[in-house]
Write a protein that holds these residues in place. Structure first.
Motif, PDB file in Angstrom:
ATOM      1  N   LEU A   1       0.827  -1.208   0.000  1.00 33.11           N
ATOM      2  CA  LEU A   1       0.000   0.000   0.000  1.00 33.11           C
ATOM      3  C   LEU A   1       0.862   1.260   0.000  1.00 33.11           C
ATOM      4  O   LEU A   1       0.521   2.243  -0.651  1.00 33.11           O
ATOM      5  CB  LEU A   1      -0.951  -0.008   1.193  1.00 33.11           C
ATOM      6  CG  LEU A   1      -2.105  -0.999   1.083  1.00 33.11           C
ATOM      7  CD1 LEU A   1      -2.818  -1.133   2.428  1.00 33.11           C
ATOM      8  CD2 LEU A   1      -3.080  -0.576  -0.001  1.00 33.11           C
ATOM      9  N   LEU A   2       1.946   1.233   0.710  1.00 31.38           N
ATOM     10  CA  LEU A   2       2.854   2.392   0.711  1.00 31.38           C
ATOM     11  C   LEU A   2       3.464   2.609  -0.671  1.00 31.38           C
ATOM     12  O   LEU A   2       3.621   3.754  -1.110  1.00 31.38           O
ATOM     13  CB  LEU A   2       3.957   2.215   1.751  1.00 31.38           C
ATOM     14  CG  LEU A   2       3.562   2.442   3.200  1.00 31.38           C
ATOM     15  CD1 LEU A   2       4.747   2.173   4.119  1.00 31.38           C
ATOM     16  CD2 LEU A   2       3.034   3.845   3.425  1.00 31.38           C
TER      17      LEU A   2
ATOM     18  N   ALA B   1       2.047   1.780  -3.528  1.00 31.31           N
ATOM     19  CA  ALA B   1       0.964   2.316  -4.352  1.00 31.31           C
ATOM     20  C   ALA B   1       0.745   3.795  -4.056  1.00 31.31           C
ATOM     21  O   ALA B   1       0.521   4.606  -4.975  1.00 31.31           O
ATOM     22  CB  ALA B   1      -0.323   1.527  -4.123  1.00 31.31           C
ATOM     23  N   LEU B   2       0.833   4.164  -2.785  1.00 29.56           N
ATOM     24  CA  LEU B   2       0.683   5.570  -2.413  1.00 29.56           C
ATOM     25  C   LEU B   2       1.842   6.392  -2.973  1.00 29.56           C
ATOM     26  O   LEU B   2       1.646   7.512  -3.458  1.00 29.56           O
ATOM     27  CB  LEU B   2       0.629   5.694  -0.881  1.00 29.56           C
ATOM     28  CG  LEU B   2       0.141   7.003  -0.299  1.00 29.56           C
ATOM     29  CD1 LEU B   2      -1.286   7.303  -0.741  1.00 29.56           C
ATOM     30  CD2 LEU B   2       0.206   6.965   1.221  1.00 29.56           C
ATOM     31  N   GLY B   3       3.044   5.828  -2.954  1.00 27.91           N
ATOM     32  CA  GLY B   3       4.204   6.502  -3.539  1.00 27.91           C
ATOM     33  C   GLY B   3       4.055   6.677  -5.043  1.00 27.91           C
ATOM     34  O   GLY B   3       4.431   7.727  -5.594  1.00 27.91           O
ATOM     35  N   ASP B   4       3.497   5.674  -5.713  1.00 22.61           N
ATOM     36  CA  ASP B   4       3.237   5.791  -7.152  1.00 22.61           C
ATOM     37  C   ASP B   4       2.255   6.922  -7.436  1.00 22.61           C
ATOM     38  O   ASP B   4       2.421   7.692  -8.390  1.00 22.61           O
ATOM     39  CB  ASP B   4       2.693   4.474  -7.713  1.00 22.61           C
ATOM     40  CG  ASP B   4       3.731   3.366  -7.708  1.00 22.61           C
ATOM     41  OD1 ASP B   4       4.942   3.677  -7.583  1.00 22.61           O
ATOM     42  OD2 ASP B   4       3.328   2.181  -7.825  1.00 22.61           O
TER      43      ASP B   4
ATOM     44  N   GLY C   1       2.134  15.984 -12.607  1.00 22.54           N
ATOM     45  CA  GLY C   1       1.025  16.808 -13.070  1.00 22.54           C
ATOM     46  C   GLY C   1      -0.165  16.007 -13.582  1.00 22.54           C
ATOM     47  O   GLY C   1      -1.107  16.578 -14.125  1.00 22.54           O
ATOM     48  N   GLU C   2      -0.124  14.691 -13.404  1.00 28.66           N
ATOM     49  CA  GLU C   2      -1.256  13.867 -13.825  1.00 28.66           C
ATOM     50  C   GLU C   2      -2.411  14.060 -12.849  1.00 28.66           C
ATOM     51  O   GLU C   2      -2.194  14.173 -11.638  1.00 28.66           O
ATOM     52  CB  GLU C   2      -0.855  12.383 -13.863  1.00 28.66           C
ATOM     53  CG  GLU C   2       0.219  12.055 -14.871  1.00 28.66           C
ATOM     54  CD  GLU C   2       0.641  10.592 -14.799  1.00 28.66           C
ATOM     55  OE1 GLU C   2      -0.106   9.766 -14.248  1.00 28.66           O
ATOM     56  OE2 GLU C   2       1.735  10.293 -15.305  1.00 28.66           O
ATOM     57  N   PRO C   3      -3.621  14.072 -13.361  1.00 23.82           N
ATOM     58  CA  PRO C   3      -4.764  14.228 -12.454  1.00 23.82           C
ATOM     59  C   PRO C   3      -5.001  12.943 -11.648  1.00 23.82           C
ATOM     60  O   PRO C   3      -4.952  11.843 -12.188  1.00 23.82           O
ATOM     61  CB  PRO C   3      -5.939  14.505 -13.394  1.00 23.82           C
ATOM     62  CG  PRO C   3      -5.526  13.914 -14.699  1.00 23.82           C
ATOM     63  CD  PRO C   3      -4.028  14.018 -14.765  1.00 23.82           C
ATOM     64  N   VAL C   4      -5.198  13.119 -10.365  1.00 23.95           N
ATOM     65  CA  VAL C   4      -5.517  11.991  -9.484  1.00 23.95           C
ATOM     66  C   VAL C   4      -6.795  12.366  -8.742  1.00 23.95           C
ATOM     67  O   VAL C   4      -6.823  13.369  -8.027  1.00 23.95           O
ATOM     68  CB  VAL C   4      -4.371  11.722  -8.478  1.00 23.95           C
ATOM     69  CG1 VAL C   4      -4.735  10.586  -7.543  1.00 23.95           C
ATOM     70  CG2 VAL C   4      -3.077  11.432  -9.204  1.00 23.95           C
ATOM     71  N   PRO C   5      -7.853  11.582  -8.932  1.00 20.25           N
ATOM     72  CA  PRO C   5      -9.127  11.902  -8.273  1.00 20.25           C
ATOM     73  C   PRO C   5      -9.004  11.883  -6.750  1.00 20.25           C
ATOM     74  O   PRO C   5      -8.277  11.063  -6.179  1.00 20.25           O
ATOM     75  CB  PRO C   5     -10.069  10.788  -8.732  1.00 20.25           C
ATOM     76  CG  PRO C   5      -9.398  10.137  -9.886  1.00 20.25           C
ATOM     77  CD  PRO C   5      -7.938  10.394  -9.754  1.00 20.25           C
ATOM     78  N   ASP C   6      -9.712  12.810  -6.111  1.00 17.87           N
ATOM     79  CA  ASP C   6      -9.706  12.894  -4.649  1.00 17.87           C
ATOM     80  C   ASP C   6     -10.154  11.582  -4.007  1.00 17.87           C
ATOM     81  O   ASP C   6      -9.619  11.175  -2.974  1.00 17.87           O
ATOM     82  CB  ASP C   6     -10.611  14.024  -4.160  1.00 17.87           C
ATOM     83  CG  ASP C   6     -10.020  15.396  -4.437  1.00 17.87           C
ATOM     84  OD1 ASP C   6      -8.804  15.478  -4.719  1.00 17.87           O
ATOM     85  OD2 ASP C   6     -10.771  16.388  -4.348  1.00 17.87           O
ATOM     86  N   THR C   7     -11.118  10.927  -4.628  1.00 18.85           N
ATOM     87  CA  THR C   7     -11.618   9.673  -4.061  1.00 18.85           C
ATOM     88  C   THR C   7     -10.525   8.611  -4.028  1.00 18.85           C
ATOM     89  O   THR C   7     -10.427   7.846  -3.077  1.00 18.85           O
ATOM     90  CB  THR C   7     -12.824   9.134  -4.857  1.00 18.85           C
ATOM     91  OG1 THR C   7     -12.456   9.006  -6.237  1.00 18.85           O
ATOM     92  CG2 THR C   7     -14.018  10.050  -4.733  1.00 18.85           C
TER      93      THR C   7
ATOM     94  N   GLN D   1      -9.088   6.889  -0.691  1.00 21.15           N
ATOM     95  CA  GLN D   1      -9.121   5.435  -0.556  1.00 21.15           C
ATOM     96  C   GLN D   1      -7.743   4.890  -0.211  1.00 21.15           C
ATOM     97  O   GLN D   1      -7.605   4.024   0.649  1.00 21.15           O
ATOM     98  CB  GLN D   1      -9.621   4.788  -1.855  1.00 21.15           C
ATOM     99  CG  GLN D   1     -11.097   4.959  -2.084  1.00 21.15           C
ATOM    100  CD  GLN D   1     -11.505   4.429  -3.462  1.00 21.15           C
ATOM    101  OE1 GLN D   1     -10.679   4.211  -4.339  1.00 21.15           O
ATOM    102  NE2 GLN D   1     -12.815   4.246  -3.639  1.00 21.15           N
ATOM    103  N   ARG D   2      -6.726   5.400  -0.887  1.00 18.06           N
ATOM    104  CA  ARG D   2      -5.359   4.908  -0.633  1.00 18.06           C
ATOM    105  C   ARG D   2      -4.894   5.259   0.779  1.00 18.06           C
ATOM    106  O   ARG D   2      -4.328   4.428   1.476  1.00 18.06           O
ATOM    107  CB  ARG D   2      -4.370   5.490  -1.643  1.00 18.06           C
ATOM    108  CG  ARG D   2      -4.634   5.143  -3.053  1.00 18.06           C
ATOM    109  CD  ARG D   2      -3.981   3.875  -3.445  1.00 18.06           C
ATOM    110  NE  ARG D   2      -4.168   3.716  -4.883  1.00 18.06           N
ATOM    111  CZ  ARG D   2      -4.019   2.597  -5.516  1.00 18.06           C
ATOM    112  NH1 ARG D   2      -3.652   1.532  -4.862  1.00 18.06           N
ATOM    113  NH2 ARG D   2      -4.222   2.531  -6.804  1.00 18.06           N
TER     114      ARG D   2
END
Length: 114
Positions: A28-29, A31-34, A42-48, A52-53
């Motif tokens: 999980l860490l 994935a969070l680092g990715d 600058g890629e968009p990452v949804p708040d949801t 969740q992460r």
């Protein structure tokens, strides 16, 4: 991948469960680092997805801590530790033997020494 092994005490199983929890936490860490890397690019990452992460990491961390606590309790019980101190049964047995020997010696002397 960790294989769960069980022995008669269940101790090995406790260690394996902790290892699984630590592996999950590490994944999980990563994935969070990715995700962090995607944000920096600058890629968009949804708040949801972020929520969740982060929530998954917090749950995994709680799981690791609870499994670590359980493993420590199992280890303390196996070592004979009660209420944060270990009972030294060998020393207790020796002391009882010494006292019994003194009582035997005193009883055969005919009078109890002061």
């Amino acid at each position: 991948m960790t294989v769960i092994r069980v022995n008669e005490t269940g101790f090995e199983n406790e260690k394996c469960v902790l290892e699984l929890a630590e592996e999950q936490f590490t994944e999980l860490l990563i994935a969070l680092g990715d995700m962090k890397g995607r944000v920096r690019k600058g890629e968009p990452v949804p708040d949801t997805e972020v929520k969740q992460r982060v929530s998954a990491v917090q749950r995994a961390m709680d799981h690791v801590f609870s499994e670590r606590k359980r493993l420590d309790e199992v280890q303390r019980k196996r070592a004979g530790i009660v209420h944060e101190f270990a009972i030294d049964f060998d020393a207790a047995r020796d002391e009882i033997g010494r006292r019994l020997a003194r009582l035997r010696a005193a009883s055969s002397a005919g009078d109890v020494p002061e």
